[in-house]
Design an enzyme around this catalytic site. Structure first.
Site: not given
Ligand code: 13P
Length: 253
Positions: A9, A11, A96, A98, A168, A174, A214
């Site tokens: 992903n 982002k 997601h 976010e 997740e 993150g 992560s």
């Molecule tokens: P990180 O791997 O940066 O923690 O992000 C995970 C994520 O949100 C994947 O969709």
């Protein structure tokens, strides 16, 4: 035995040139003989069409990071499932954390998006997971339970089989702080059991449940060797070809 699926992903990262460079590096390093691991990249909308052309005739599949549930119309700034299909997407990330927290997406909206994606022939990567506060209150199971129930409301067994679930935990996204393999396995097993009560054991056994939060080369093997962890949804570590390729490699072991 379920095959592993590793998805990246991206982002809101990588303009068109950066996307081309990253895809070229991934292509160069990918062991195409290793068909046991399915690889999906999810670049931003602006790179999808180019990405689709670049990964043609490779084992890499294309996914988007979001979509709206309506077919078309006056929805300024939104993208429909059929638009994603038309540029070569096979997958779309929905729900997601976010999108849920920054953009206020509800379980009901996510449910509509999942239905619309499936109707258009896209495979949703349906994200669920609890916040730190919820985990500390002992509510992790309850939260994923609710997200599954509401997100999948009205979805038939046949439709469900198009869905990948990504667990997740929000506190691991993150932050550099991943769930331990045991913590992740515990929830994955719970999710599979929950799926089995809704759609039956056969569907539950086939369901791909990815872990995200992560994931990096240092922890990916341990996480993905857990019985109910069928791959990873990778954020930060998918932005460098080397670390993404290492994670894919660790899924093949
Ligand atoms: P990180 O791997 O940066 O923690 O992000 C995970 C994520 O949100 C994947 O969709």
């Amino acid at each position: 035995m379920r095959n592993k699926i590793v998805a990246g992903n991206w982002k809101m990262n990588n303009d068109l040139n950066e996307s081309i460079n990253l895809i070229s590096a991934i292509k160069k390093g990918l062991d195409e003989k290793n068909s046991k691991v399915e690889v999906i990249i999810c670049p931003p909308f602006t790179s999808l069409e180019t990405a689709s052309a670049l990964i043609k005739n490779t084992a890499i599949k294309l996914g988007a990071q979001n979509m709206y549930f309506e077919k078309n119309g006056a929805f300024t700034g939104e993208i429909s499932a059929s638009m994603l299909k038309s540029v070569g997407c096979q997958y779309v990330i929905l729900g997601h954390s976010e999108r849920r927290t920054i953009f206020g997406e509800s379980d009901e909206l996510i449910n509509k998006k999942i239905k619309s994606a499936i109707l258009s022939g896209l495979n949703p990567i349906f994200c669920i997971g609890e916040t730190l506060q919820q985990r500390e209150k002992g509510e992790a199971f309850k939260i994923v339970d609710q997200q599954i129930k509401k997100g999948l409301a009205g979805i038939t067994k046949e439709e469900f089989e198009k869905i990948i679930i990504a667990y997740e935990p929000v506190w691991a996204i993150g932050t550099g702080k991943n769930a331990t393999p045991e913590q992740a396995q515990e929830i994955h097993q719970y999710i599979r059991k929950k799926i089995s009560t809704i759609y039956g054991e056969d569907s539950a056994e086939k369901t791909i449940i990815q872990y995200g939060g992560s994931v990096k080369p240092e922890n990916s093997f341990q996480l993905m060797s857990q019985q109910d962890i069928d791959g990873a949804l990778v954020g930060g570590a998918c932005l460098k070809a080397d670390s993404f390729l290492n994670i894919i490699q660790s899924a093949a072991i």
